[in-house]
Design a protein around this motif. Sequence first.
Motif, PDB file in Angstrom:
ATOM      1  N   ARG A  20       0.796  -1.269   0.075  1.00 16.12           N
ATOM      2  CA  ARG A  20      -0.124   0.055   0.048  1.00 16.12           C
ATOM      3  C   ARG A  20       0.669   1.306   0.067  1.00 16.12           C
ATOM      4  O   ARG A  20       0.269   2.332  -0.177  1.00 16.12           O
ATOM      5  N   LYS A  21       2.183   1.264  -0.114  1.00 13.72           N
ATOM      6  CA  LYS A  21       3.104   2.736  -0.038  1.00 13.72           C
ATOM      7  C   LYS A  21       3.658   2.738  -1.358  1.00 13.72           C
ATOM      8  O   LYS A  21       4.118   1.757  -2.008  1.00 13.72           O
ATOM      9  N   LEU A  22       3.492   3.886  -1.874  1.00 12.91           N
ATOM     10  CA  LEU A  22       4.143   4.322  -3.079  1.00 12.91           C
ATOM     11  C   LEU A  22       5.522   4.296  -2.759  1.00 12.91           C
ATOM     12  O   LEU A  22       6.267   4.830  -1.985  1.00 12.91           O
ATOM     13  N   TYR A  23       6.306   3.397  -3.540  1.00 11.77           N
ATOM     14  CA  TYR A  23       7.618   3.550  -3.606  1.00 11.77           C
ATOM     15  C   TYR A  23       8.466   4.080  -4.646  1.00 11.77           C
ATOM     16  O   TYR A  23       9.832   4.353  -4.706  1.00 11.77           O
ATOM     17  N   ASN A  24       8.017   4.182  -5.906  1.00 13.40           N
ATOM     18  CA  ASN A  24       8.601   4.572  -7.144  1.00 13.40           C
ATOM     19  C   ASN A  24       7.551   4.839  -8.188  1.00 13.40           C
ATOM     20  O   ASN A  24       6.498   4.252  -8.214  1.00 13.40           O
ATOM     21  N   LEU A  25       7.928   5.559  -9.354  1.00 17.30           N
ATOM     22  CA  LEU A  25       7.203   5.915 -10.481  1.00 17.30           C
ATOM     23  C   LEU A  25       8.295   5.363 -11.681  1.00 17.30           C
ATOM     24  O   LEU A  25       9.444   5.604 -11.833  1.00 17.30           O
ATOM     25  N   HIS A  26       7.409   4.546 -12.451  1.00 15.59           N
ATOM     26  CA  HIS A  26       8.202   3.892 -13.492  1.00 15.59           C
ATOM     27  C   HIS A  26       7.272   4.278 -14.767  1.00 15.59           C
ATOM     28  O   HIS A  26       6.360   4.479 -14.812  1.00 15.59           O
ATOM     29  N   SER A  27       8.436   4.624 -15.795  1.00 14.95           N
ATOM     30  CA  SER A  27       7.797   5.154 -17.178  1.00 14.95           C
ATOM     31  C   SER A  27       7.765   3.579 -18.016  1.00 14.95           C
ATOM     32  O   SER A  27       8.509   2.604 -17.553  1.00 14.95           O
ATOM     33  N   LEU A  28       6.992   3.752 -18.754  1.00 14.82           N
ATOM     34  CA  LEU A  28       6.737   2.536 -19.788  1.00 14.82           C
ATOM     35  C   LEU A  28       8.079   2.105 -20.292  1.00 14.82           C
ATOM     36  O   LEU A  28       8.448   0.708 -20.534  1.00 14.82           O
ATOM     37  N   THR A  29       8.780   2.895 -20.910  1.00  7.07           N
ATOM     38  CA  THR A  29       9.991   2.371 -21.508  1.00  7.07           C
ATOM     39  C   THR A  29      11.061   1.698 -20.383  1.00  7.07           C
ATOM     40  O   THR A  29      11.652   0.689 -20.600  1.00  7.07           O
ATOM     41  N   ASP A  30      11.084   2.335 -19.138  1.00  9.68           N
ATOM     42  CA  ASP A  30      12.072   1.611 -18.154  1.00  9.68           C
ATOM     43  C   ASP A  30      11.364   0.181 -17.753  1.00  9.68           C
ATOM     44  O   ASP A  30      12.179  -0.819 -17.634  1.00  9.68           O
ATOM     45  N   LEU A  31      10.154   0.076 -17.525  1.00  9.49           N
ATOM     46  CA  LEU A  31       9.505  -1.200 -17.312  1.00  9.49           C
ATOM     47  C   LEU A  31       9.754  -2.249 -18.501  1.00  9.49           C
ATOM     48  O   LEU A  31      10.169  -3.277 -18.110  1.00  9.49           O
ATOM     49  N   LEU A  32       9.598  -1.751 -19.500  1.00  8.52           N
ATOM     50  CA  LEU A  32       9.552  -2.978 -20.798  1.00  8.52           C
ATOM     51  C   LEU A  32      10.803  -3.332 -21.103  1.00  8.52           C
ATOM     52  O   LEU A  32      11.337  -4.423 -21.747  1.00  8.52           O
ATOM     53  N   SER A  33      12.030  -2.244 -20.861  1.00 11.69           N
ATOM     54  CA  SER A  33      13.441  -2.467 -21.521  1.00 11.69           C
ATOM     55  C   SER A  33      14.220  -2.943 -20.308  1.00 11.69           C
ATOM     56  O   SER A  33      14.726  -3.718 -20.418  1.00 11.69           O
ATOM     57  N   ASN A  34      14.081  -2.469 -19.164  1.00 10.87           N
ATOM     58  CA  ASN A  34      14.852  -2.643 -17.963  1.00 10.87           C
ATOM     59  C   ASN A  34      14.298  -3.257 -16.982  1.00 10.87           C
ATOM     60  O   ASN A  34      15.250  -4.027 -15.974  1.00 10.87           O
ATOM     61  N   GLY A  35      13.022  -3.440 -16.790  1.00  9.48           N
ATOM     62  CA  GLY A  35      12.219  -4.240 -15.598  1.00  9.48           C
ATOM     63  C   GLY A  35      12.653  -3.239 -14.417  1.00  9.48           C
ATOM     64  O   GLY A  35      13.007  -2.110 -14.593  1.00  9.48           O
ATOM     65  N   TYR A  36      12.345  -4.126 -13.050  1.00 12.38           N
ATOM     66  CA  TYR A  36      12.668  -3.409 -11.968  1.00 12.38           C
ATOM     67  C   TYR A  36      12.888  -4.494 -10.971  1.00 12.38           C
ATOM     68  O   TYR A  36      12.406  -5.461 -10.768  1.00 12.38           O
ATOM     69  N   GLU A  37      14.263  -4.240 -10.244  1.00 12.27           N
ATOM     70  CA  GLU A  37      14.782  -4.984  -9.301  1.00 12.27           C
ATOM     71  C   GLU A  37      14.900  -6.498 -10.095  1.00 12.27           C
ATOM     72  O   GLU A  37      14.608  -7.379  -9.204  1.00 12.27           O
ATOM     73  N   GLY A  38      15.650  -6.826 -11.270  1.00 12.93           N
ATOM     74  CA  GLY A  38      15.441  -7.981 -11.792  1.00 12.93           C
ATOM     75  C   GLY A  38      14.290  -8.694 -12.397  1.00 12.93           C
ATOM     76  O   GLY A  38      14.333  -9.658 -13.084  1.00 12.93           O
ATOM     77  N   SER A  39      13.170  -7.908 -12.115  1.00  8.59           N
ATOM     78  CA  SER A  39      12.182  -8.479 -12.863  1.00  8.59           C
ATOM     79  C   SER A  39      11.711  -8.066 -14.329  1.00  8.59           C
ATOM     80  O   SER A  39      12.088  -7.097 -14.675  1.00  8.59           O
ATOM     81  N   SER A  40      11.262  -8.886 -15.135  1.00 10.57           N
ATOM     82  CA  SER A  40      11.049  -8.720 -16.430  1.00 10.57           C
ATOM     83  C   SER A  40       9.500  -8.404 -16.795  1.00 10.57           C
ATOM     84  O   SER A  40       8.641  -9.159 -15.911  1.00 10.57           O
ATOM     85  N   TYR A  41       9.062  -7.359 -17.511  1.00  8.30           N
ATOM     86  CA  TYR A  41       7.694  -6.968 -17.845  1.00  8.30           C
ATOM     87  C   TYR A  41       7.373  -7.116 -19.271  1.00  8.30           C
ATOM     88  O   TYR A  41       8.314  -7.061 -20.267  1.00  8.30           O
ATOM     89  N   SER A  42       6.108  -7.418 -19.647  1.00  8.64           N
ATOM     90  CA  SER A  42       5.495  -7.433 -20.973  1.00  8.64           C
ATOM     91  C   SER A  42       4.523  -6.620 -20.978  1.00  8.64           C
ATOM     92  O   SER A  42       3.788  -6.268 -19.965  1.00  8.64           O
ATOM     93  N   VAL A  43       4.173  -6.178 -22.157  1.00  7.59           N
ATOM     94  CA  VAL A  43       2.577  -5.713 -22.502  1.00  7.59           C
ATOM     95  C   VAL A  43       1.526  -6.458 -21.980  1.00  7.59           C
ATOM     96  O   VAL A  43       1.300  -7.666 -22.424  1.00  7.59           O
ATOM     97  N   GLY A  44       0.562  -5.863 -21.111  1.00  9.33           N
ATOM     98  CA  GLY A  44      -0.394  -6.613 -20.793  1.00  9.33           C
ATOM     99  C   GLY A  44      -1.757  -6.917 -21.565  1.00  9.33           C
ATOM    100  O   GLY A  44      -1.650  -6.363 -22.671  1.00  9.33           O
ATOM    101  N   CYS A  45      -2.506  -7.829 -21.198  1.00  9.90           N
ATOM    102  CA  CYS A  45      -3.807  -8.131 -22.114  1.00  9.90           C
ATOM    103  C   CYS A  45      -4.595  -6.958 -22.234  1.00  9.90           C
ATOM    104  O   CYS A  45      -5.245  -6.796 -23.003  1.00  9.90           O
ATOM    105  N   GLY A  46      -4.556  -6.095 -20.931  1.00  9.91           N
ATOM    106  CA  GLY A  46      -5.489  -4.992 -21.317  1.00  9.91           C
ATOM    107  C   GLY A  46      -5.265  -4.036 -22.419  1.00  9.91           C
ATOM    108  O   GLY A  46      -6.129  -3.363 -23.318  1.00  9.91           O
ATOM    109  N   VAL A  47      -3.976  -3.871 -22.823  1.00  7.73           N
ATOM    110  CA  VAL A  47      -3.560  -3.086 -24.060  1.00  7.73           C
ATOM    111  C   VAL A  47      -4.262  -3.478 -25.296  1.00  7.73           C
ATOM    112  O   VAL A  47      -4.939  -2.808 -26.061  1.00  7.73           O
ATOM    113  N   TYR A  48      -4.137  -4.831 -25.240  1.00  5.79           N
ATOM    114  CA  TYR A  48      -4.886  -5.548 -26.705  1.00  5.79           C
ATOM    115  C   TYR A  48      -6.311  -5.489 -26.551  1.00  5.79           C
ATOM    116  O   TYR A  48      -7.031  -5.242 -27.602  1.00  5.79           O
ATOM    117  N   VAL A  49      -6.881  -5.621 -25.456  1.00  2.92           N
ATOM    118  CA  VAL A  49      -8.436  -5.569 -25.320  1.00  2.92           C
ATOM    119  C   VAL A  49      -8.810  -4.235 -25.779  1.00  2.92           C
ATOM    120  O   VAL A  49      -9.955  -3.963 -26.329  1.00  2.92           O
TER     121      VAL A  49
END
Length: 491
Positions: free
Chosen positions: A125-154
């Motif tokens: 429940r605590k806000l700890y960071n702000l992530h841009s789309l580029t950072d999440l999809l390219s660099n991830g966060y703390e070793g995690s990898s991300y992809s475009v979610g199903c909501g975008v396609y829907v």
Amino acid sequence: MKMQCKSCGTELPKKAKVCPKCGELVGKQKSDNLKVIAVAGLVIALIGGLLPFVQNTDVELISDAYSFMNIDVPAMWYLYMLAIVVSLVLLAVKKDMFSIIPTAISGIIFIVSFVGMNFRGYESRKLYNLHSLTDLLSNGYEGSSYSVGCGVYVVIIGLILGIAGCFIDIMKYFKKDINVDSKYMTNSINRKVWSKIYYHRWFYVMFLPVLIMILLFNYWPMLGCRYAFTKYIIRSPYYVGLLHFNTMFTNDVFFWDAFRNTLLLSIVKLILNTGAAVIISLLLNEITNLAFKKTVQTIVYLPHFMSWVVVASIFRLILSVNSSGMINQMLMGMGVIDNPIFFLGDVRYWRGTFFFINVWKDTGWGTILFLATLSGISPDLYEAAQIDGANRWNRLIYITLPALANTIITVFILNLAKVMNLFESVFVTMNDAVVNVSNVLQTYVYRKTFGSGNSDYGYTTAVGLFKSFVGMILVLGCNYASKKVRGRGIV
């Protein structure tokens, strides 16, 4: 021979292509109205606004997701939903020309929010960071990898269908005129919507308080469906994507038990109530003594007006295992059983008892429709059949039941749409000893929300949303079946 409108029977002018009274197309001309496609697309886009836009690729971290509700400016989500709702309203009031504008605006809001704004990250429940789309999809966060979610396609699919449906639909305004003299067109067709509203303004003023109450108590709470995608904590719920639905469908055996019980209890209750109502209606219809017939009708109707709390209390007293239990005392006195049966506390007897109580309470009310249908059958048919040598059984099979068949199917279809709304009758008769056979979706949500010290409002909202979705499918299916059976829908 003069032509007449098939809908209202109005005499049509020569070479008319629409009815001057009701506006119905004449002949076999087909409307090129693609409003259904536009509405379907907007509903899909509305659902997509709740789904993840960015998702952690690790299945075990499915709660690590970002959507409209995670962007730095949450008001954009409300604007997006508002634009789609406005477009749906414009389609509903047949302002197709303008519906494409809010649809396009919702698309712009989606693009700006998805590409141009940061996503908020939460940890307990605590806000700890702000992530841009580029950072999440390219660099991830703390070793995690991300992809475009199903909501975008829907959302993209929904907006494409919505914009295409609205655009193609408004093209009919630019096609060749229908070539009907304006003198044959009624004011209801030519007059603009706003002029109609002004002409009937006092009716709208009378309706305004009701509209406000409906908006406040029916539609405004629907915004709470977004909590099905969040970990709900008072004042600061945070987005967890499809975690609740994944848990519900894969790890919660109690949910599936409740779902099966809901379908079983509702459908069997519907069949028994409808069948009992038909049988009682046929028996009442054969009674010739009018005073006796009305007395029986009144006795059969009365249980329907009793509260379920009162009904449950009466049957708990009648079926009690103590000396006050009339049924057990009677059965033991007749030598049928040696020990009293706990009808409402034994898994072997609870369902049968539940069905019996429902038939006793609701059957009388169902007979009203069937008796009305039976009273409309012409006596000449029975007299002709009797002259031809048909006995009472033959008259029942070949005259009464065929005349009653359409009403039976209609009542069954209308009640089938309500099978997911089973709560009060189960809640007042169930207990912990029979929870495995009596727990339904609504009681499951109630017990999980208020019956434990660690309530998960987000999870129970997800269960309620799933129940509403299944109910919507049933309503649409029943509406389609109703059109086939009686020529008009239920919605």
